[in-house]
Design a protein around this motif. Structure first.
Motif, PDB file in Angstrom:
ATOM      1  N   THR A 371       2.578 -11.713   0.489  1.00 44.56           N
ATOM      2  CA  THR A 371       2.938 -10.261   1.670  1.00 44.56           C
ATOM      3  C   THR A 371       1.441  -9.790   2.178  1.00 44.56           C
ATOM      4  O   THR A 371       1.792  -9.302   3.435  1.00 44.56           O
ATOM      5  CB  THR A 371       3.144  -8.798   0.470  1.00 44.56           C
ATOM      6  OG1 THR A 371       5.012 -10.089  -0.039  1.00 44.56           O
ATOM      7  CG2 THR A 371       3.736  -7.720   1.539  1.00 44.56           C
ATOM      8  N   GLY A 376       2.106  -6.863   4.890  1.00 45.82           N
ATOM      9  CA  GLY A 376       2.131  -5.877   4.415  1.00 45.82           C
ATOM     10  C   GLY A 376       1.184  -5.240   4.697  1.00 45.82           C
ATOM     11  O   GLY A 376      -0.376  -5.221   4.617  1.00 45.82           O
ATOM     12  N   GLN A 380       3.392  -2.396   0.231  1.00 47.09           N
ATOM     13  CA  GLN A 380       4.542  -3.483   0.813  1.00 47.09           C
ATOM     14  C   GLN A 380       4.226  -4.856  -0.524  1.00 47.09           C
ATOM     15  O   GLN A 380       4.992  -5.132  -0.572  1.00 47.09           O
ATOM     16  CB  GLN A 380       5.129  -3.954   1.910  1.00 47.09           C
ATOM     17  CG  GLN A 380       4.928  -2.871   3.190  1.00 47.09           C
ATOM     18  CD  GLN A 380       5.637  -3.352   4.731  1.00 47.09           C
ATOM     19  OE1 GLN A 380       4.800  -4.158   5.102  1.00 47.09           O
ATOM     20  NE2 GLN A 380       6.417  -3.281   4.374  1.00 47.09           N
ATOM     21  N   ALA A 426       9.517  -7.447   1.000  1.00 46.62           N
ATOM     22  CA  ALA A 426       9.240  -6.116   1.289  1.00 46.62           C
ATOM     23  C   ALA A 426       8.801  -6.177   2.478  1.00 46.62           C
ATOM     24  O   ALA A 426       8.024  -4.678   3.458  1.00 46.62           O
ATOM     25  CB  ALA A 426       7.646  -6.605   0.084  1.00 46.62           C
ATOM     26  N   SER A 429      10.882  -4.165   4.704  1.00 44.19           N
ATOM     27  CA  SER A 429      11.592  -2.918   4.241  1.00 44.19           C
ATOM     28  C   SER A 429      10.561  -1.170   3.806  1.00 44.19           C
ATOM     29  O   SER A 429       9.180  -1.644   4.062  1.00 44.19           O
ATOM     30  CB  SER A 429      11.639  -2.873   2.191  1.00 44.19           C
ATOM     31  OG  SER A 429      12.247  -3.751   1.817  1.00 44.19           O
ATOM     32  N   THR A 430      11.475  -0.231   3.550  1.00 48.01           N
ATOM     33  CA  THR A 430      10.126   0.744   3.631  1.00 48.01           C
ATOM     34  C   THR A 430       9.945   1.255   1.917  1.00 48.01           C
ATOM     35  O   THR A 430      10.544   1.748   0.755  1.00 48.01           O
ATOM     36  CB  THR A 430      10.666   2.016   4.192  1.00 48.01           C
ATOM     37  OG1 THR A 430      11.031   1.575   5.728  1.00 48.01           O
ATOM     38  CG2 THR A 430       9.960   3.116   4.487  1.00 48.01           C
ATOM     39  N   PRO A 431       8.629   1.164   1.870  1.00 52.93           N
ATOM     40  CA  PRO A 431       8.646   1.227   0.166  1.00 52.93           C
ATOM     41  C   PRO A 431       8.726   2.619  -0.784  1.00 52.93           C
ATOM     42  O   PRO A 431       8.870   2.988  -1.904  1.00 52.93           O
ATOM     43  CB  PRO A 431       7.087   1.230   0.349  1.00 52.93           C
ATOM     44  CG  PRO A 431       6.912   0.094   0.715  1.00 52.93           C
ATOM     45  CD  PRO A 431       7.338   0.809   1.755  1.00 52.93           C
TER      46      PRO A 431
END
Length: 475
Positions: A371, A376, A380, A426, A429-431
């Motif tokens: 990631t 990332g 993330q 990840a 996505s939005t952590p």
């Protein structure tokens, strides 16, 4: 709060298969015992040595080569440099002569069948992987030292004070994922940058980078060797090696001469999903078939899970933009840090936590590393590690016949694929909206480990180990 300083070279150790806790750890313990005798200037006075194996080391010791490792360690051989092709000859010689050359210096009578005792029904409270060395001297005095192989090749001696402050003070001390994220947010550094700064407490940056690349070179040599070695795995299960056959099928007649031309040929095959999926599986199979054959591997973070990180990194190198030294270093530094957090907050020992502590941790390490390398954010990166472990929770360790073969080898392919999937999730996505944190999943993993029945913790007393006939030749 004090912190445990763990280096990247603690998490990634070059050694010999098939198990970091049952092979590499006992090997190192035996080396430490003979070193202790030498420091006390009593090695030459030793008349005999007896080795007692407890708990998991006894129950799966033969299948994991614990008896072999102890003999090599007592002999003064080193797992990093010893020629793996000479292991069988060395052990056969000790067995035939019934003598061993302690630390390569002092010969004593030693019969492995008599002097290595498997205490199947006894376990010491500190850790299931315990072994005791009993030395008797010519004046009839005795000395005993007990060691614990706590996972990933880490060894603790009984009586050692593990609560003292570490000699190395890191600029960015980390025990938890939250602490790691704190330093990343405060400095703006990526995880790998934080790790590189910490590693400078031990050595020059150039030396760290060279050492990490040496780790990768060992991994690639293992992958390549495993992709070109056919036959049956040792141990009596008659499991056929599949890495070489799959490699040959995927190559489809294309020629190459070495690792670099092989890598170039793999790239020429394109980016079809099935093609890539087969190669990731092939990479992981190759490593763990080598591991099962007493080959040279890298603990990542253990030998039983040694194929996950190399497979994911090889995927990144072959099919993404990872074919550069800096990217490879970034990947392995990130992976090591995530692994160290799992070790501090839970365990990387299957004898303590089941296979979630091995394949689960390695998958989380690989997911985080991929990631970060794929661009990332720090959040993330940690989110990917959490996703990977969340879907390994409760995974048992139930090796058939006590061998690191079934289901261990295939589990590495699954761990690698889960790591890649966790990375993709990840990245998309939005952590900030994540419900589960990495620290939360680490605590859950440890709680699960404590609740897990011991028969599912590398004892071969439960699961597949008791429900599958050991005469099967295909898993």
């Amino acid at each position: 709060m004090s912190h445990e300083a763990i280096s990247v070279f603690d998490m990634f150790k070059i050694g010999v298969g098939p198990s970091s806790s049952h092979t590499l750890g006992p090997w190192r313990a035996a080396q430490r015992f003979t070193s202790s005798l030498q420091r006390q200037n009593i090695l030459q006075d030793v008349k005999s040595i007896e080795v007692l194996l407890y708990g998991s080391l006894a129950k799966t010791g033969v299948g994991h080569g614990t008896d072999v490792a102890v003999q090599l360690g007592l002999s003064g051989d080193d797992p990093v440099t010893f020629d793996v092709d000479n292991i069988t000859a060395k052990i056969d010689d000790i067995k035939a002569m019934k003598k061993i050359l302690l630390a390569g210096k002092h010969e004593i009578d030693f019969d492995p069948a008599e002097d290595i005792e498997f205490l199947f029904s006894e376990s010491l409270p500190f850790h299931p992987n315990a072994l005791t060395f009993l030395a008797k001297f010519h004046n009839d005095d005795t000395i005993a030292e007990t060691y614990y192989s706590v996972g990933g090749g880490f060894v603790k001696k009984e009586g050692e004070d593990s609560t003292t402050t570490d000699e190395v003070v890191l600029p960015f001390p980390v025990n938890t994922a939250d602490e790691l994220l704190h330093w990343c947010m405060k400095t703006g550094l990526n995880v790998s940058d934080v790790v590189l700064e910490n590693e400078s407490s031990w050595r020059k940056e150039a030396d760290t980078k060279a050492g990490v690349l040496n780790i990768w070179n060992t991994m690639t040599a293992c992958i390549y060797r495993g992709c070109h070695t056919e036959g049956m795995l040792p141990g009596g299960l008659n499991v056929k090696r599949r890495g070489a056959g799959l490699n040959k099928k995927l190559m489809n007649g294309r020629s190459y001469t070495d690792y670099n031309s092989w890598l170039a040929t793999i790239r020429q095959g394109g980016n079809d999903f099935k093609y890539i999926l087969d190669w990731v599986s092939c990479f992981a199979l190759a490593v763990n078939e080598e591991n099962a054959s007493f080959g040279r591997v890298v603990t990542a973070p253990t030998n039983g899970a040694a194929g996950v990180i190399p497979a994911v990194l090889q995927y990144y190198v072959a099919f993404c933009d990872g074919n550069s030294n800096e990217k490879i270093i970034q990947f392995l530094l990130t992976a090591a840090e995530v692994g160290s957090i799992f070790k501090k907050g839970a365990t990387i020992s299957a004898a303590m936590g089941g296979c979630q502590a091995e394949i689960g941790v390695s998958s989380a390490m690989a997911a985080a590393a991929l990631t970060e390398c794929m661009g990332g954010t720090q959040r993330q990166t940690l989110m990917a590690a959490e996703i990977a472990m969340e879907h390994h929770l409760g995974l048992t360790c139930d090796p058939i016949g006590g061998l690191v073969q079934i289901p261990c080898i295939e589990r590495n392919t699954m761990g690698a694929i889960k790591a890649i999937t966790a990375c993709q999730l990840a990245l998309q996505s939005t952590p900030d909206y994540a419900k589960v944190s990495l620290d939360g999943v680490i605590k859950t993993m440890w709680d699960t480990a404590l609740d897990m029945n011991s028969k599912y913790k590398e004892t071969a007393d439960g699961g597949l180990a008791v429900n599958v006939p050991i005469s099967l030749s295909e898993c």
